[in-house]
Design a protein around this motif. Structure first.
Motif, PDB file in Angstrom:
ATOM      1  N   PHE A  87       0.824  -1.208   0.000  1.00  0.00           N
ATOM      2  CA  PHE A  87       0.000   0.000   0.000  1.00  0.00           C
ATOM      3  C   PHE A  87       0.860   1.261   0.000  1.00  0.00           C
ATOM      4  O   PHE A  87       0.681   2.156  -0.830  1.00  0.00           O
ATOM      5  N   THR A  88       1.818   1.331   0.913  1.00  0.00           N
ATOM      6  CA  THR A  88       2.655   2.535   1.005  1.00  0.00           C
ATOM      7  C   THR A  88       3.598   2.655  -0.184  1.00  0.00           C
ATOM      8  O   THR A  88       3.854   3.756  -0.669  1.00  0.00           O
ATOM      9  N   ALA A  89       4.119   1.523  -0.689  1.00  0.00           N
ATOM     10  CA  ALA A  89       4.989   1.571  -1.861  1.00  0.00           C
ATOM     11  C   ALA A  89       4.209   2.000  -3.094  1.00  0.00           C
ATOM     12  O   ALA A  89       4.761   2.659  -3.991  1.00  0.00           O
ATOM     13  N   GLY A  90       2.921   1.645  -3.164  1.00  0.00           N
ATOM     14  CA  GLY A  90       2.086   2.093  -4.276  1.00  0.00           C
ATOM     15  C   GLY A  90       1.893   3.597  -4.265  1.00  0.00           C
ATOM     16  O   GLY A  90       1.963   4.257  -5.313  1.00  0.00           O
ATOM     17  N   ILE A  91       1.644   4.165  -3.082  1.00  0.00           N
ATOM     18  CA  ILE A  91       1.529   5.621  -2.973  1.00  0.00           C
ATOM     19  C   ILE A  91       2.852   6.285  -3.333  1.00  0.00           C
ATOM     20  O   ILE A  91       2.887   7.287  -4.064  1.00  0.00           O
ATOM     21  N   LEU A  92       3.967   5.730  -2.828  1.00  0.00           N
ATOM     22  CA  LEU A  92       5.284   6.283  -3.134  1.00  0.00           C
ATOM     23  C   LEU A  92       5.543   6.265  -4.636  1.00  0.00           C
ATOM     24  O   LEU A  92       6.069   7.244  -5.197  1.00  0.00           O
ATOM     25  N   LEU A  93       5.184   5.177  -5.304  1.00  0.00           N
ATOM     26  CA  LEU A  93       5.378   5.089  -6.750  1.00  0.00           C
ATOM     27  C   LEU A  93       4.662   6.217  -7.472  1.00  0.00           C
ATOM     28  O   LEU A  93       5.241   6.884  -8.347  1.00  0.00           O
ATOM     29  N   ILE A  94       3.406   6.463  -7.119  1.00  0.00           N
ATOM     30  CA  ILE A  94       2.645   7.527  -7.781  1.00  0.00           C
ATOM     31  C   ILE A  94       3.246   8.893  -7.479  1.00  0.00           C
ATOM     32  O   ILE A  94       3.366   9.751  -8.360  1.00  0.00           O
ATOM     33  N   LEU A  95       3.651   9.117  -6.228  1.00  0.00           N
ATOM     34  CA  LEU A  95       4.265  10.392  -5.863  1.00  0.00           C
ATOM     35  C   LEU A  95       5.513  10.673  -6.683  1.00  0.00           C
ATOM     36  O   LEU A  95       5.762  11.816  -7.097  1.00  0.00           O
ATOM     37  N   LEU A  96       6.314   9.632  -6.951  1.00  0.00           N
ATOM     38  CA  LEU A  96       7.564   9.816  -7.686  1.00  0.00           C
ATOM     39  C   LEU A  96       7.325   9.974  -9.188  1.00  0.00           C
ATOM     40  O   LEU A  96       7.917  10.849  -9.825  1.00  0.00           O
ATOM     41  N   VAL A  97       6.463   9.143  -9.745  1.00  0.00           N
ATOM     42  CA  VAL A  97       6.198   9.210 -11.188  1.00  0.00           C
ATOM     43  C   VAL A  97       5.531  10.533 -11.560  1.00  0.00           C
ATOM     44  O   VAL A  97       5.715  11.043 -12.669  1.00  0.00           O
ATOM     45  N   ALA A  98       4.777  11.111 -10.635  1.00  0.00           N
ATOM     46  CA  ALA A  98       4.077  12.362 -10.908  1.00  0.00           C
ATOM     47  C   ALA A  98       4.979  13.585 -10.848  1.00  0.00           C
ATOM     48  O   ALA A  98       4.558  14.677 -11.254  1.00  0.00           O
ATOM     49  N   LEU A  99       6.213  13.447 -10.380  1.00  0.00           N
ATOM     50  CA  LEU A  99       7.068  14.616 -10.184  1.00  0.00           C
ATOM     51  C   LEU A  99       7.548  15.286 -11.482  1.00  0.00           C
ATOM     52  O   LEU A  99       7.532  16.519 -11.568  1.00  0.00           O
ATOM     53  N   PRO A 100       8.020  14.540 -12.510  1.00  0.00           N
ATOM     54  CA  PRO A 100       8.572  15.225 -13.691  1.00  0.00           C
ATOM     55  C   PRO A 100       7.657  16.263 -14.331  1.00  0.00           C
ATOM     56  O   PRO A 100       8.094  17.403 -14.567  1.00  0.00           O
ATOM     57  N   PRO A 101       6.378  15.974 -14.632  1.00  0.00           N
ATOM     58  CA  PRO A 101       5.560  17.021 -15.251  1.00  0.00           C
ATOM     59  C   PRO A 101       5.276  18.200 -14.333  1.00  0.00           C
ATOM     60  O   PRO A 101       4.944  19.290 -14.808  1.00  0.00           O
TER      61      PRO A 101
END
Length: 400
Positions: A314-328
């Motif tokens: 659960f927490t790694a899934g949130i972390l993944l989205i937080l990181l992938v969303a950073l570039p744009p």
């Protein structure tokens, strides 16, 4: 070609729903082609006579290609534009995924798996690069959350309904099942050209290689490696851990809750993305919680171990989205593709290699906990990077 480097006028709010649907459908095909392989693997292995290593390669080879194919994706974005690249990548993915269903032998099957992985790898940086061209700045975080929700739903759907639902409809044929999952993506690729937007003058001599001078390239990539190695690694060794504990009969329940936790994480981020994306504290908290959950997985047994693994997922899934969303969110539109590609190159190389090295240690010590322990050691090593992330918007990135 003219589509490649023009900055669009974002669509009005009334047109956001069709764009959101396209982003979600594109996201779902980031994982479904990969995650349908494990449930179908026994049937493929029986017909083609695959060894255990080749059976595992049906899943691990595409994951490796996620790293290898990130640079071709960045180059295509620079030459063709993100929308054209995304459509082309989906066609390549379909050729590879459907090709697996038509493969007459092992060599063709592995080649088709590599082609499929290449297509998915090119899709990954295309989506964050497309967001600034389709959405207004204040919609970028929710746009990332939407296609990542599709991706994580794809993991759950692909693993969960292939055998009980789709395969019976396909007369128990693994080949027809692969075709049924793959071919609808062609409709999604065609639909990508429906949204209209006005374009300004093209940018000349666009950069596409990762900007290694930008600390975000390596830092986000290493943290993506943390999230990916935890999720893929624990997924791979869950059966071994439970068997070692004498609880192998709990594997089906463990995998269900483990993968379902990522779906819940993506739903949470649909609500919280606008508040959490681009802020350091959520990254720090979710990274620490992911490591703590993994430690609990090997410290406890039975349902305690499964609950810890589910919490980590659960927490790694949130972390993944937080990181992938950073570039744009952090760089200009023309820099988004290559920053994302650099992040995926680093992140998926580690997501593949760290669990693999851990597996070698587990074989050497005859203890699955060695594999998970090695992954935890890597995560603790890179965890301090969460405190050093500079999440201020960057302007006018120099070309390397």
């Amino acid at each position: 070609m003219a589509d490649a480097f023009r900055t669009p006028v974002p669509p009005p709010a009334a047109k956001l729903l069709p764009v959101a649907v396209l982003l979600w459908l594109s996201g779902i095909y980031l994982r479904i082609p990969i995650l349908v392989a494990p449930p179908l693997a026994p049937f493929i292995s029986d017909e083609l006579g695959l060894s255990q290593a080749l059976t595992g390669a049906l899943t691990t080879l595409p994951i490796l290609m996620l790293a290898v194919g990130s640079m071709p994706g960045s180059l295509a974005i620079a030459r063709l534009g993100p929308r054209n690249t995304l459509a082309l990548a989906m066609v390549i993915m379909v050729i590879g995924s459907a090709g697996r269903g038509l493969s007459p032998d092992t060599v063709t099957l592995m080649l088709a798996s590599a082609v499929m992985g290449l297509g998915i790898a090119m899709m990954q940086p295309s989506l964050p690069a497309l967001l600034p061209r389709w959405l207004e700045p204040h919609h970028l975080a929710i746009g990332s959350a939407i296609y990542m929700n599709g991706m994580l739903m794809g993991e759950f759907i692909g693993a969960g309904i292939t055998l009980p639902v789709l395969m019976p409809l396909m007369d128990e044929s693994w080949r027809a099942t692969l075709l049924a999952w793959s071919l609808p993506a062609l409709l999604v690729a065609a639909a990508l050209f429906l949204p209209n937007r006005e374009m300004s003058r093209p940018v000349k001599n666009p950069a596409w290689l990762p900007d290694w001078k930008n600390p975000l390239t390596l830092k986000i990539g290493l943290l993506l490696g943390l999230s990916g190695s935890l999720f893929f690694g624990l997924n791979a060794y869950m059966g071994n851990l439970l068997e070692q504990q004498g609880n192998f009969e709990m594997l089906a329940d463990a995998l269900f809750w483990y993968n379902f936790a990522q779906v819940i994480a993506s739903l949470v981020m649909l609500k919280m993305a606008r508040y959490w994306v681009g802020r350091k504290l959520p990254v720090i908290v979710t990274a620490i919680c992911s490591v703590v959950g993994t430690v609990g997985t090997i410290s406890f047994t039975g349902w305690g171990s499964i609950a810890s693994a589910t919490f980590m997922s659960f927490t790694a899934g949130i972390l993944l989205i937080l990181l992938v969303a950073l570039p744009p969110v952090l760089v200009e539109a023309r820099e988004t593709g290559r920053l994302s590609a650099g992040n995926f190159l680093v992140g998926y190389t580690l997501a593949f290699s760290v669990p693999m090295v851990g597996g070698l240690l587990a074989d050497w010590g005859d203890d699955a906990r060695y594999a998970v322990g090695f992954i935890i050691a890597y995560c603790i090593l890179v965890l301090p990077l969460t405190f050093t992330l500079d999440l201020k918007r960057q302007k006018g990135q120099p070309k390397s």
